[in-house]
Design an enzyme around this catalytic site. Structure first.
Site, PDB file in Angstrom:
ATOM      1  N   GLU A  84       0.925  -1.317  -0.107  1.00 39.06           N
ATOM      2  CA  GLU A  84      -0.035  -0.101   0.095  1.00 39.06           C
ATOM      3  C   GLU A  84       0.858   1.211   0.076  1.00 39.06           C
ATOM      4  OE1 GLU A  84      -2.925   0.381  -0.689  1.00 39.06           O
ATOM      5  OE2 GLU A  84      -3.556  -1.683  -0.458  1.00 39.06           O
ATOM      6  N   TYR A 112       9.599  10.048  -3.499  1.00 38.56           N
ATOM      7  CA  TYR A 112       8.981  10.261  -2.425  1.00 38.56           C
ATOM      8  C   TYR A 112       9.248   9.410  -1.147  1.00 38.56           C
ATOM      9  CZ  TYR A 112       5.321  12.112  -5.746  1.00 38.56           C
ATOM     10  OH  TYR A 112       4.764  12.705  -6.703  1.00 38.56           O
ATOM     11  N   ASP A 121      -9.856   6.214  -1.474  1.00 39.37           N
ATOM     12  CA  ASP A 121      -8.697   6.988  -2.115  1.00 39.37           C
ATOM     13  C   ASP A 121      -9.253   7.560  -3.568  1.00 39.37           C
ATOM     14  OD1 ASP A 121      -8.761   5.078  -3.910  1.00 39.37           O
ATOM     15  OD2 ASP A 121      -6.671   4.360  -3.937  1.00 39.37           O
ATOM     16  N   TYR A 157      -6.867   5.960   4.706  1.00 43.87           N
ATOM     17  CA  TYR A 157      -6.922   4.956   3.654  1.00 43.87           C
ATOM     18  C   TYR A 157      -6.143   3.748   3.968  1.00 43.87           C
ATOM     19  CZ  TYR A 157      -6.008   2.481  -0.507  1.00 43.87           C
ATOM     20  OH  TYR A 157      -5.945   1.405  -1.640  1.00 43.87           O
TER      21      TYR A 157
END
Ligand code: SF4
Length: 370
Positions: free
Chosen positions: A40, A85, A141, A123
């Protein structure tokens, strides 16, 4: 909303379709919470095809929460390099360390504990708790929101707080209480494979007969465009020290426990990885940077630093447009800052750095040495 009978038929159709046509993805072969969690996090902002090799390599090196918690951060970032990220990787490791410290390495199964872990929001928490622990939490989401917006013909910006809450209510009402994990994955799958952002394939959709947007013929118009952020301009000044051996000084990323005051010496846009000494500038980048250097290197107060201005570097982070004024400073000896590192300016890759820091280094290397 749907009537009781429609709701039962809706759930039956969607689950049957998912169980027959779902993609064979590595994280679907096992309901281990660590694996669900990792997938995830990797899938945030990243396509499934790009994630698969990273997911397998990462698990090969860090097969358990404990292995991840005990690893050195640069190694974790190395296995993440390319996915972008990087705060995701850092948060993942901080959370693993907390799970080892607080829950003996076992992923917690109470929502309040899961939400308290770094990098886990509503989420991700709902996805892990439903898939790995079969708990009744509906995911929402952008992908699921699009499907819901079309099913119930919702107009307007879906991310607006009230509309988002109402979509969450829709998601909660649709959730199949007997199979929440499969249900959530089915909603995500229909969004990824059938109810795609452009040209939804309504003829193949298992829930087409319940869809308001299709009934109205507006499925291609939903969701409506988001309200755009006005771009924000940010100006920074950065110091690239270079000694006679061609080494430079990089400042460390702040520790997660750093106080705001301690972290304030660098703008947050550059502070999450190794970076050059940097300051936000409002008027005069050179004098503001000089003042900043005197503050962070108090022992060098009397040093006569010549600041050679380099080509301006431009960079964008979401809606922020950043202009960085880098200055090159030739010194006999690099100043010291707690936790800083000396690295060859032409080989910064030994430390995790952002593309912004890389651009600044490039500007310094292009500068003719005086
Ligand atoms: Fe999406 Fe079309 Fe299915 Fe409606 S019918 S949910 S628009 S794919």
């Amino acid at each position: 909303m749907l009537t009781g009978r429609e709701l039962r038929a809706f759930r039956k159709n969607l689950l049957a379709w998912f169980r027959q046509y779902q993609r064979d993805l590595p994280w679907r072969r096992d309901k281990d919470p660590y694996r669900v969690w990792l997938s995830e996090i990797m899938l945030q902002q990243t396509r499934v095809a790009a994630v698969i090799p990273y997911y397998e390599r990462f698990l090969g090196r860090f097969p358990t929460i404990t292995a991840l918690a005990e690893a050195r951060e640069p190694e974790v970032l190395r296995f993440w390099a390319g996915l972008g990220y990087y705060s995701r990787a850092r948060n993942l490791q901080h959370a693993a360390q907390r799970i080892v410290g607080k829950y003996e390495g076992k992923f917690p199964n109470r929502e309040v504990d899961v939400l308290a872990l770094p990098g886990i929001g509503a989420y991700t928490s709902a996805a892990i708790l439903s898939i790995a622990f079969n708990q009744r939490h509906a995911v929402l989401d952008g992908n699921v929101a699009r499907v819901l917006a079309r099913l119930f013909a919702v107009r307007g910006d879906l991310r607006e707080s009230k509309r988002w809450q109402s979509l969450q209510k829709n998601a909660d009402e649709l959730l199949d209480a007997n199979s929440p994990g499969d249900w959530n994955q089915a909603m995500m799958e229909v969004g990824a494979m059938v109810c795609t952002p452009r040209a939804p394939q309504c003829l193949l959709c298992p829930v087409a007969k319940f869809c308001q947007a299709r009934k109205l013929g507006i499925q291609d118009q939903l969701p409506e465009k988001r309200t755009k952020h006005v771009p924000v301009r940010v100006t920074l000044a950065a110091a690239v020290f270079v000694d006679k051996q061609g080494r430079t000084l990089l400042m460390p990323p702040p520790l997660p426990s750093s106080t705001k005051a301690a972290a304030d010496h660098v703008p947050t846009l550059v502070s999450k990885m190794w970076h050059f000494p940097t300051i936000a500038s409002s008027a005069n980048p050179a004098s503001e940077l000089r003042g900043h250097l005197q503050t962070i290197f108090p022992k060098e107060k009397d040093s006569e630093w010549n600041l050679h201005v380099l080509d301006t570097v431009r960079h964008c982070v979401t809606y922020r447009k950043i202009a960085i004024y880098p200055f090159r400073l030739h010194v006999a000896k690099l100043p010291r800052f707690s936790g800083s590192r000396m690295v060859a300016i032409d080989n910064l890759a030994s430390l995790p750095i952002s593309s912004l820091t890389r651009k600044i280094a490039r500007a310094a290397l292009d500068f003719p040495k005086s």
